[in-house]
Design an enzyme around this catalytic site. Structure first.
Site, PDB file in Angstrom:
ATOM      1  CB  THR A  96      58.815 -20.334  20.867  1.00  0.00           C
ATOM      2  OG1 THR A  96      57.863 -20.067  19.816  1.00  0.00           O
ATOM      3  CG2 THR A  96      58.083 -20.564  22.171  1.00  0.00           C
ATOM      4  CG  HIS A 144      74.617 -27.614   5.180  1.00  0.00           C
ATOM      5  ND1 HIS A 144      74.612 -28.860   5.755  1.00  0.00           N
ATOM      6  CD2 HIS A 144      75.923 -27.264   5.055  1.00  0.00           C
ATOM      7  CE1 HIS A 144      75.857 -29.255   5.967  1.00  0.00           C
ATOM      8  NE2 HIS A 144      76.675 -28.299   5.560  1.00  0.00           N
ATOM      9  CG  ASP A 167      55.453 -11.843  19.294  1.00  0.00           C
ATOM     10  OD1 ASP A 167      56.598 -11.665  19.756  1.00  0.00           O
ATOM     11  OD2 ASP A 167      54.777 -12.859  19.535  1.00  0.00           O
ATOM     12  CB  CYS A 172      57.585 -14.647  18.161  1.00  0.00           C
ATOM     13  SG  CYS A 172      57.702 -16.414  17.837  1.00  0.00           S
ATOM     14  CG  HIS A 204      74.759 -27.756   0.635  1.00  0.00           C
ATOM     15  ND1 HIS A 204      74.249 -28.753   1.448  1.00  0.00           N
ATOM     16  CD2 HIS A 204      76.090 -27.690   0.895  1.00  0.00           C
ATOM     17  CE1 HIS A 204      75.234 -29.238   2.195  1.00  0.00           C
ATOM     18  NE2 HIS A 204      76.361 -28.616   1.874  1.00  0.00           N
TER      19      HIS A 204
HETATM   20  C1  RB5 Z   1      53.107 -14.873  22.421  1.00  0.00           C
HETATM   21  O1  RB5 Z   1      52.628 -15.073  23.708  1.00  0.00           O
HETATM   22  C2  RB5 Z   1      53.733 -16.163  21.900  1.00  0.00           C
HETATM   23  O2  RB5 Z   1      52.745 -17.125  21.666  1.00  0.00           O
HETATM   24  C3  RB5 Z   1      54.522 -15.896  20.644  1.00  0.00           C
HETATM   25  O3  RB5 Z   1      55.487 -14.927  20.893  1.00  0.00           O
HETATM   26  C4  RB5 Z   1      55.289 -17.083  20.068  1.00  0.00           C
HETATM   27  O4  RB5 Z   1      56.063 -17.720  21.015  1.00  0.00           O
HETATM   28  C5  RB5 Z   1      54.549 -17.981  19.196  1.00  0.00           C
HETATM   29  O5  RB5 Z   1      55.076 -18.904  18.568  1.00  0.00           O
END
Ligand code: RB5
Length: 145
Positions: free
Chosen positions: A71, A102, A11, A69, A137
């Protein structure tokens, strides 16, 4: 080598890191399918890009995938909703190595707001160069299917 071709998607929050990883992959000789997004300024929805990468992998168009993304959480959840995808959210070399050994992970997920470029590249390298260990595994990974 486990992977020769890689689909990659992010994203807006993952765009800058994705661009660096695309460069790294291409200069290392991997065939790269960039599933977008195309810039960091327009806000987009991570499930769309998790889906694009997952479909490229499950259709056999590419051997594996990378999703990014903010996180890494949302886009890894999105990718994992597709049967046949084993997306692993990694934060260091060890998790990236073990998700291959694994779990036979076929998609690497990274959080651009949590890991720096150097750690992300280390994770990518470990993911790409580590083989599935097989043996006990295999049975466990089959149960995921
Ligand atoms: C975008 O602001 C953020 O929510 C997205 O990149 C991500 O971290 C979602 O899990």
């Amino acid at each position: 080598m486990a992977f020769k071709s890689i689909a990659i998607g992010s994203d807006h929050a993952g765009y800058d890191l994705k661009a660096k990883l695309v460069e790294e992959l291409r200069s290392s000789g991997y065939e790269v399918l960039d599933c977008g997004t195309g810039d960091a300024t327009n806000s987009v929805d991570y499930p769309d890009f998790g889906k694009a990468v997952a479909e490229a992998v499950t259709s056999g168009k590419v051997d594996g995938g990378v999703v990014v993304c903010g996180t890494g959480i949302g886009i890894s959840i999105a990718a994992n909703r597709h049967p046949g995808i084993r997306a692993a959210l990694c934060h260091d070399i060890t998790t990236a190595r073990l998700c291959r050994e694994h779990n036979d992970a076929n998609v690497l997920a990274l959080g651009a707001r949590l890991v720096g470029e150097v750690v992300a590249k280390d994770c990518l390298d470990a993911f790409l160069t580590t083989e599935f260990a097989g043996d006990r595994h295999v049975r466990r990974v089959e149960k995921l299917g």
